[in-house]
Design an enzyme around this catalytic site. Structure first.
Site, PDB file in Angstrom:
ATOM      1  N   ASP A 113       0.842  -1.207   0.000  1.00  0.00           N
ATOM      2  CA  ASP A 113       0.000   0.000   0.000  1.00  0.00           C
ATOM      3  C   ASP A 113       0.878   1.259   0.000  1.00  0.00           C
ATOM      4  O   ASP A 113       0.515   2.275  -0.586  1.00  0.00           O
ATOM      5  CB  ASP A 113      -0.922  -0.002   1.226  1.00  0.00           C
ATOM      6  CG  ASP A 113      -2.057  -1.003   1.058  1.00  0.00           C
ATOM      7  OD1 ASP A 113      -2.414  -1.313  -0.095  1.00  0.00           O
ATOM      8  OD2 ASP A 113      -2.584  -1.486   2.080  1.00  0.00           O
ATOM      9  N   ASN A 141      -4.166   8.906   2.095  1.00  0.00           N
ATOM     10  CA  ASN A 141      -4.428   8.285   3.401  1.00  0.00           C
ATOM     11  C   ASN A 141      -4.799   9.322   4.462  1.00  0.00           C
ATOM     12  O   ASN A 141      -5.882   9.290   5.004  1.00  0.00           O
ATOM     13  CB  ASN A 141      -3.186   7.550   3.913  1.00  0.00           C
ATOM     14  CG  ASN A 141      -3.188   6.077   3.562  1.00  0.00           C
ATOM     15  OD1 ASN A 141      -4.129   5.583   2.939  1.00  0.00           O
ATOM     16  ND2 ASN A 141      -2.140   5.382   3.936  1.00  0.00           N
ATOM     17  N   ALA A 192      -3.373  10.027  21.618  1.00  0.00           N
ATOM     18  CA  ALA A 192      -3.043  10.191  23.044  1.00  0.00           C
ATOM     19  C   ALA A 192      -3.388  11.574  23.589  1.00  0.00           C
ATOM     20  O   ALA A 192      -2.497  12.352  23.974  1.00  0.00           O
ATOM     21  CB  ALA A 192      -1.550   9.888  23.272  1.00  0.00           C
TER      22      ALA A 192
HETATM   23  P1  NAP Z   1       5.361   2.212   6.755  1.00  0.00           P
HETATM   24  O1  NAP Z   1       5.582   2.741   8.125  1.00  0.00           O
HETATM   25  O2  NAP Z   1       6.490   1.524   6.053  1.00  0.00           O
HETATM   26  O3  NAP Z   1       4.093   1.223   6.719  1.00  0.00           O
HETATM   27  C1  NAP Z   1       2.939   1.448   7.386  1.00  0.00           C
HETATM   28  C2  NAP Z   1       1.967   0.289   7.160  1.00  0.00           C
HETATM   29  O4  NAP Z   1       0.709   0.862   6.811  1.00  0.00           O
HETATM   30  C3  NAP Z   1       2.345  -0.690   6.040  1.00  0.00           C
HETATM   31  O5  NAP Z   1       2.098  -2.000   6.495  1.00  0.00           O
HETATM   32  C4  NAP Z   1       1.408  -0.294   4.930  1.00  0.00           C
HETATM   33  O6  NAP Z   1       1.060  -1.365   4.074  1.00  0.00           O
HETATM   34  C5  NAP Z   1       0.173   0.106   5.720  1.00  0.00           C
HETATM   35  N1  NAP Z   1      -0.776   0.939   5.008  1.00  0.00           N
HETATM   36  C6  NAP Z   1      -0.567   2.008   4.186  1.00  0.00           C
HETATM   37  N2  NAP Z   1      -1.741   2.502   3.747  1.00  0.00           N
HETATM   38  C7  NAP Z   1      -2.707   1.721   4.300  1.00  0.00           C
HETATM   39  C8  NAP Z   1      -4.117   1.729   4.226  1.00  0.00           C
HETATM   40  N3  NAP Z   1      -4.769   2.654   3.531  1.00  0.00           N
HETATM   41  N4  NAP Z   1      -4.807   0.798   4.937  1.00  0.00           N
HETATM   42  C9  NAP Z   1      -4.161  -0.119   5.675  1.00  0.00           C
HETATM   43  N5  NAP Z   1      -2.826  -0.189   5.787  1.00  0.00           N
HETATM   44  C10 NAP Z   1      -2.110   0.735   5.109  1.00  0.00           C
HETATM   45  O7  NAP Z   1       4.884   3.446   5.876  1.00  0.00           O
HETATM   46  P2  NAP Z   1       4.454   3.504   4.361  1.00  0.00           P
HETATM   47  O8  NAP Z   1       4.479   2.134   3.741  1.00  0.00           O
HETATM   48  O9  NAP Z   1       5.223   4.604   3.750  1.00  0.00           O
HETATM   49  O10 NAP Z   1       2.934   3.955   4.508  1.00  0.00           O
HETATM   50  C11 NAP Z   1       2.617   5.242   4.958  1.00  0.00           C
HETATM   51  C12 NAP Z   1       1.451   5.084   5.890  1.00  0.00           C
HETATM   52  O11 NAP Z   1       1.882   4.468   7.087  1.00  0.00           O
HETATM   53  C13 NAP Z   1       0.869   6.393   6.349  1.00  0.00           C
HETATM   54  O12 NAP Z   1      -0.019   6.932   5.411  1.00  0.00           O
HETATM   55  C14 NAP Z   1       0.198   5.979   7.651  1.00  0.00           C
HETATM   56  O13 NAP Z   1      -1.173   5.694   7.472  1.00  0.00           O
HETATM   57  C15 NAP Z   1       0.879   4.695   8.035  1.00  0.00           C
HETATM   58  N6  NAP Z   1       1.419   4.799   9.386  1.00  0.00           N
HETATM   59  C16 NAP Z   1       0.843   4.052  10.349  1.00  0.00           C
HETATM   60  C17 NAP Z   1       1.248   4.160  11.671  1.00  0.00           C
HETATM   61  C18 NAP Z   1       0.569   3.317  12.693  1.00  0.00           C
HETATM   62  O14 NAP Z   1      -0.266   2.468  12.324  1.00  0.00           O
HETATM   63  N7  NAP Z   1       0.855   3.513  13.977  1.00  0.00           N
HETATM   64  C19 NAP Z   1       2.264   5.041  12.011  1.00  0.00           C
HETATM   65  C20 NAP Z   1       2.835   5.805  11.015  1.00  0.00           C
HETATM   66  C21 NAP Z   1       2.410   5.693   9.688  1.00  0.00           C
HETATM   67  P3  NAP Z   1       2.087  -2.078   3.087  1.00  0.00           P
HETATM   68  O15 NAP Z   1       2.972  -2.918   3.962  1.00  0.00           O
HETATM   69  O16 NAP Z   1       1.198  -2.880   2.204  1.00  0.00           O
HETATM   70  O17 NAP Z   1       2.842  -1.002   2.350  1.00  0.00           O
END
Ligand code: NAP
Length: 267
Positions: A52, A125, A189
């Site tokens: 994603d 996102n 938080a």
């Molecule tokens: P990353 O930190 O390498 O991966 C974040 C995870 O979020 C990956 O497993 C990615 O899937 C998944 N993801 C991305 N878009 C998603 C969606 N719409 N629905 C469900 N899962 C999703 O960062 P990245 O790959 O560059 O992705 C950026 C995204 O990370 C940001 O937009 C944010 O939403 C997310 N993020 C999440 C957290 C958290 O959950 N605590 C913290 C920071 C950022 P894939 O493995 O398939 O790429």
């Protein structure tokens, strides 16, 4: 049909890309032209191969004009429909099937700088706002021009429906079906005690409503999908449902709630 690919940086993904290109070049039913990202030609279709996160990168690279298809080389994704072992079926579908175009809403953000300049950015996102230190982020939250609360805590997320399964879900925000046009404001938080109070629930705002976040900290960290930066000169951020939608070409049915179940419950 002009096709571009965007890849995750790993050997498995590069091998899937190589195989796919071979199959597309061999297609006799329909001419596919594979184009490179040189800024000169606009693709009709962008294939994101990876996860994603790769799709987010592709969308920021090519914008709203082409349609997107995701091929996942890791786990099942929210933006990716096809597995590497289905490449033959995928090429067959490209040749013969008229896809359904699913349009996913985005989040539009106006960044008002202290010197009066306004910058416009969007996210598929979410937009994430955090303090740039371990001290509390303090933000005056206005909804449609009316004062709503003063937020104190680690941060705030304004997510799109399709972003609701990403960072938003990790802070207990609601999962929103991508056919609903709205934005969701979620807390990271928050401080809630006898002195400070926030709503402490996620808010889902419809189209034409807006949330304004007025900064009380001199320096904040802002994330837009994969991009993140420290900003020292932001006075406020206004977020609304995006004017543009991202188009996904669906060549097979993969219901959203099925993806949610597979991703978070059954695996
Ligand atoms: P990353 O930190 O390498 O991966 C974040 C995870 O979020 C990956 O497993 C990615 O899937 C998944 N993801 C991305 N878009 C998603 C969606 N719409 N629905 C469900 N899962 C999703 O960062 P990245 O790959 O560059 O992705 C950026 C995204 O990370 C940001 O937009 C944010 O939403 C997310 N993020 C999440 C957290 C958290 O959950 N605590 C913290 C920071 C950022 P894939 O493995 O398939 O790429």
């Amino acid at each position: 049909m002009k096709i571009a690919t965007v890849l995750r940086d790993d050997d498995n993904t590069r091998e899937v890309d190589r195989l796919l290109r071979e199959k597309l070049r061999a297609s006799s039913t329909r001419p596919f032209t594979l184009i490179e990202n040189n800024g000169e030609e606009q693709p009709d279709l962008v294939l994101s191969i990876g996860g994603d996160g790769t799709l987010l990168e592709a969308v920021h690279q090519y914008g709203f004009s082409p349609s997107y298809v995701g091929i996942h080389t890791g786990h099942l994704g929210f933006y990716a429909d096809w597995r590497p072992e289905e490449l033959d079926d995928f090429v067959l579908a490209l040749e013969n099937v008229e896809p359904f175009i699913a349009e996913y809403p985005t989040v539009d953000c106006e960044f008002h700088k202290r010197d009066g300049e306004v910058l416009y950015k969007w996210a598929l996102n979410e937009m994430v706002l955090r303090n740039n230190s371990l001290s509390t982020l303090v933000v005056a939250v206005y909804i449609n021009g009316e004062e709503f609360e003063t937020f104190r805590g680690d941060g705030l997320i304004v997510s799109s429906p399709s972003g609701s399964t990403a960072y938003n879900k990790a802070v207990n925000g609601a999962i929103v079906h991508p056919s609903l046009e709205g934005i969701q404001l979620s807390e990271i938080a928050s401080i809630n005690n006898q002195t400070y109070r926030t709503i402490n629930s996620s808010l889902v705002l419809p189209k034409h409503h807006q949330v304004e976040l007025i900064m009380m900290n001199p320096e904040v960290m802002i994330g837009l999908d994969r991009e993140q930066a420290v900003w020292t000169d932001i006075r406020s951020i206004v977020c609304v449902v995006g004017q543009n939608k991202v188009k996904f070409a669906r060549y097979k049915k993969l219901p959203f709630w099925g993806r949610v179940r597979k991703s978070f419950i059954t695996g």
